[in-house]
Design an enzyme around this catalytic site. Structure first.
Site, PDB file in Angstrom:
ATOM      1  N   LYS A 121      45.275  34.016  45.698  1.00 50.38           N
ATOM      2  CA  LYS A 121      44.720  34.774  44.466  1.00 50.38           C
ATOM      3  C   LYS A 121      44.922  34.457  43.186  1.00 50.38           C
ATOM      4  CE  LYS A 121      42.559  38.470  46.297  1.00 50.38           C
ATOM      5  NZ  LYS A 121      40.993  38.705  46.415  1.00 50.38           N
ATOM      6  N   TYR A 139      49.121  34.917  50.413  1.00 49.74           N
ATOM      7  CA  TYR A 139      48.186  35.489  49.697  1.00 49.74           C
ATOM      8  C   TYR A 139      48.012  35.456  48.379  1.00 49.74           C
ATOM      9  CZ  TYR A 139      45.126  39.512  48.871  1.00 49.74           C
ATOM     10  OH  TYR A 139      44.276  40.538  48.387  1.00 49.74           O
TER      11      TYR A 139
END
Length: 339
Positions: free
Chosen positions: A125, A121
């Site tokens: 990002k 994740y």
């Protein structure tokens, strides 16, 4: 992510002026049906300088699922459609912890921290942040330029935080005992969702008013939540909702490591005949046990941010929601009790 642009007010469509009063701002919130996005939309709709708030979310449009690299598409659309301002919602996970699990103790936006990001994740990002930084100053089709900035929340709590509901169910399955994974000296910032949303609203407004200051900047989210120890915050929220919830003990790293490996073995042996329930993975465990905290006032210095909700208000709102939602919670399954 918030995109904003200015259009002539419907009330003065025949007389175009450069006066702020004669113009109206239109805001688009991508992901506006999500946990943070929903609160951003709510706060934006209360601002008198905004004519219209539009929401775009894959939950509302199934055909959106065919697109990939969503941030790149949004930035390209902004340049093509002359939308000059973008506030991107990132995460502290874009910075770290890294694969070496090196801590960051009360750093700030200028703290140097390197290495490969641990969580997938966080990697996505970080890639999106790079696109947003590179897009700042890009030329629009009408000759103007795109102005961007980034907000990085850490752990966000509040109404509709599903992880709080899940923790409550686990605690009830263990006779009210709330155990925790992070060592007691581990620090990580916790911020109320309403304050994270308010920072977005202020950043979006001031990106228009003071682009020379905010353009290309990144801001960590913060408020007056009293401690950086996540297990204490979780206990305060859940015990305020249900006094029978009590703080348990720390689960050693080695024990969780063994459980993760056992889960992986069982999953391999039994696949495809049976799929065990989802379980924590090693990168997430390593992130949980690694200190990654910050201390900053940059948002206040750059655009006057102050938390809209105090800790007491944040706690009260979260607890009231938990109480209302408790009646709809499903009892834990047998495998949850074992875990």
């Amino acid at each position: 992510m918030i995109g904003s642009w200015q259009q002539t007010s419907l009330y003065s469509s025949t007389t175009k002026t450069t006066s702020e009063m004669d113009r109206a701002w239109v805001y688009l919130v991508t992901g506006g049906c999500g946990f943070i996005g929903e609160r951003i939309v709510e706060l934006l709709s209360q601002q008198d300088y905004i004519k219209e708030v539009r929401v775009f979310d894959s939950a509302a449009r199934e055909e959106v699922e065919k697109f990939t690299t969503g941030t790149e598409n949004v930035l390209r659309a902004c340049c093509d459609l002359n939308i000059p301002y973008v506030v991107y919602t990132s995460s502290i996970a874009a910075v770290g912890p890294n694969t070496l699990h090196e801590p960051m103790f009360r750093g700030n936006e200028d703290t140097k921290y390197s290495g490969e990001v641990e969580l997938p994740y966080g990697k996505t990002k970080a890639m999106a942040e790079k696109l947003v930084f590179e897009a700042n100053g890009k030329k629009l089709s009408n000759g103007g330029k795109l102005t961007t900035c980034i907000i990085r929340p850490n752990t966000v709590y509040g109404e509709k935080a599903s992880f709080l509901q899940e923790l409550y169910l686990l605690a009830k399955a263990r006779k009210g005992v709330l155990n925790y994974l992070e060592p007691e000296n581990t620090e990580r910032n916790n911020t109320y969702v309403g304050n994270v949303a308010w920072m977005h609203v202020l950043a979006a407004r001031n990106l228009q008013l003071k682009p020379d200051i905010l353009a290309g900047q990144v801001y960590y989210s913060y408020d007056d939540t009293p401690t950086r120890k996540g297990f204490l915050i979780r206990h305060q929220l859940l015990s305020s909702m249900d006094p029978s919830v009590r703080l348990g003990s720390h689960i050693p790293y080695w024990k969780m490591w063994l459980m993760i490996q056992l889960h992986r073995i069982i999953k391999v042996i039994l696949y495809p005949f049976w799929k065990p329930p989802a379980f924590i993975n090693l990168p997430l465990l390593n992130t949980i046990v690694t200190t990654f905290s910050y201390e900053t006032d940059k948002a206040w210095r750059h655009f006057g941010y102050k938390p809209l909700f105090t800790w007491e208000e944040s706690k009260h709102r979260t607890v009231q929601w938990l109480k209302a939602a408790a009646g709809n919670l499903e009892p834990p399954q047998p495998h949850d009790k074992k875990n």
